[in-house]
Structure formats: C-alpha cells, structure tokens
Design a protein around this motif. Structure first.
Motif, short mmCIF file in Angstrom:
data_model
loop_
_atom_site.label_atom_id
_atom_site.label_comp_id
_atom_site.label_asym_id
_atom_site.label_seq_id
_atom_site.Cartn_x
_atom_site.Cartn_y
_atom_site.Cartn_z
N GLY A 208 0.85 -1.18 0.00
CA GLY A 208 0.00 0.00 0.00
C GLY A 208 0.89 1.24 0.00
O GLY A 208 1.80 1.36 -0.81
N ASP A 235 -2.40 -3.38 4.45
CA ASP A 235 -3.43 -3.24 3.42
C ASP A 235 -2.80 -2.93 2.07
O ASP A 235 -1.83 -2.18 1.98
N GLY A 236 -3.37 -3.50 1.04
CA GLY A 236 -2.95 -3.18 -0.31
C GLY A 236 -1.93 -4.16 -0.86
O GLY A 236 -1.36 -4.98 -0.13
N THR A 255 -0.39 -9.06 -5.78
CA THR A 255 -1.54 -9.25 -4.90
C THR A 255 -1.64 -10.72 -4.55
O THR A 255 -1.62 -11.59 -5.43
#
Length: 258
Positions: A208, A235-236, A255
C-alpha cells in the motif's frame, strides 16, 4: 525450474547460528570506518539487539547468503549498512526498513571477493549504532562469470517474482528480480572483454502506502538478487520499484503473493 529451485532454497532455514566465524580484526575496516558510518568510534556488537549469520566457508562466492535478524523485543532498526570489508567497493548496500519489518528478519545474497569480514551496521530508532558480523572464507565472487548468456540476460532483465508464506504470525516475503548485476570485473565468456558495471542501484518495496524496505546498492549484490524478509502484513498490494545504473525502471505490483 531455476526460479522454483531458488524460492525453495530460500524458503528453508538456510543458515544456522554459527559460532566458528566471528568478526576478525580488520585493518581495512579500521581505514574505512569513518567514511562508512561517519565516526571513528566502533559500534558495539550486541547480539541482544542485532545478529548476522553467514556461512563460515561459502559454497559459491558470488552467491553468499547474509541473514540479518533481531531477537523479539529488540529496539527497532531504521537502517542498515551492509559492508564486505575485502570487496573492491566495500559497501554492498544501504537499506532502510519500515516498522512492518520489526523485529528484523532479512536475507540477501552478496558477492565476496576475498576472505573477509561481512558486517551490518544498524541505526536504531534512537540514533544509536549497533554492529553484527561474521568472517567469511570466499574469494573471486566479484569477478565470477555470469550464470547466463548475454542473450538470456537481455531477454529476462527486469522480470520479478514474489512469494509469501505465513510463519509464526508474520508473512515471509521472497522477492526475486532478474538482473545480471554486472560488477564491472567480469568478462564476457564469448568475447573475453570486460563487461561494464550495470546493476540495480535503487529498490523500493511497499505494501500500500507503507514502506517495507528500500535499498541503495553497489556492485556486491548478487546476480538475480533475492530478498527474503519477515513483515506484518498490511493493506494493499506489495509494490516494487527498481532502477538500474543505466536508468532502466521496472515497476511491479503483487496481490496475494503472485
């Protein structure tokens, strides 16, 4: 197949805690200490804060695994200078680390050109410096021939892979980047001409908007560099930005460890 082998190798606990190869007295380090860390004062060696593992005798001087760790509860590290005393350019790389990597569990492969101390000088959050290191018996790593032909090098340069595995409540990320990281001391095996230095100079890895780690490197980081690091997932996606000495830039987003 080769990539799979490298990831499998690094996923295992590669290095034990050796006691046979502590740092040795080094006139080279005495001469360079001030220019590397800005002071003539020797940073203390404190295994309660920082540890460095390396093989007593390297199997391959061009691919020497260096594993920097901290015990649980140790003060956070913000930066590390990784130094190979006997290399033509002793500062292999300067790293910065985000909070997600604390306590530090970080591995990278380097070239070692002669029997040498390999040391990590860490800067802690409060500004103190701590050192850890090992004496490694290896020679010729900076001039060792590249593992691939020039055609293969150019065809795959900049390719990246990233894998994740859960371990003791943290994620272990393994990032591999295809790049010859030519040291300027190697010869083309066909023409026998010296290959100019050409290597990944800067690297930024984030999750992120949060920094995981950055690297400002020299010629001592190995061909096809691999970075293994423990981190608290955020996150991310994990994003990678790399730039080499020729100005080439590669960006990749991962991801789910793909």
């Amino acid at each position: 197949m080769k990539l799979a082998f490298v990831f499998a190798l690094l996923a295992a606990p590669v290095l034990a805690q050796p006691v046979e190869n502590p740092l040795q007295p080094s006139e080279l380090w005495d001469d360079m200490r001030s220019s590397v860390i800005g002071t003539d004062t020797e940073p203390p060696v404190d295994p309660a804060v920082l540890l460095l593992d390396a093989p007593k005798r390297a199997d391959n001087p061009a691919l020497v695994p260096i594993h920097i760790t901290q015990p649980v509860g140790a003060p956070a590290v913000t930066a590390v200078s990784l130094v190979v005393d006997g290399n033509p350019a002793p500062v292999a790389a300067e790293f910065t680390f985000g909070r997600a990597l604390m306590p530090l569990d970080f591995e990278v492969r380097v070239r070692v050109d002669s029997y040498s101390d390999v040391r990590a000088i860490a800067t802690l959050e409060d500004g103190r410096k701590i050192m850890a290191g090992r004496f490694v018996r290896a020679s010729g790593g900076c001039a060792a021939p590249a593992g691939k032909s020039m055609e293969q090098v150019r065809a795959t340069m900049g390719e990246m892979r990233f894998k994740q595995a859960a371990e003791n409540g943290r994620d272990i990320g393994t990032l591999m980047i295809r790049h010859p990281n030519f040291s300027g001391l190697q010869r083309d095996q066909v023409t026998l001409l010296t290959i100019p230095a050409e290597f990944i100079q800067t690297l930024e890895v984030k999750q992120g908007d949060a920094e995981l780690f950055t690297m400002d490197a020299g010629i001592s980081i190995s061909e096809d560099p691999v970075f293994r690091f423990g981190y608290v997932p955020g996150d991310g996606p994990v994003t990678v930005h790399a730039q080499d000495t020729e100005g080439r830039v590669w960006d990749k987003s991962f991801t789910g460890g793909s």
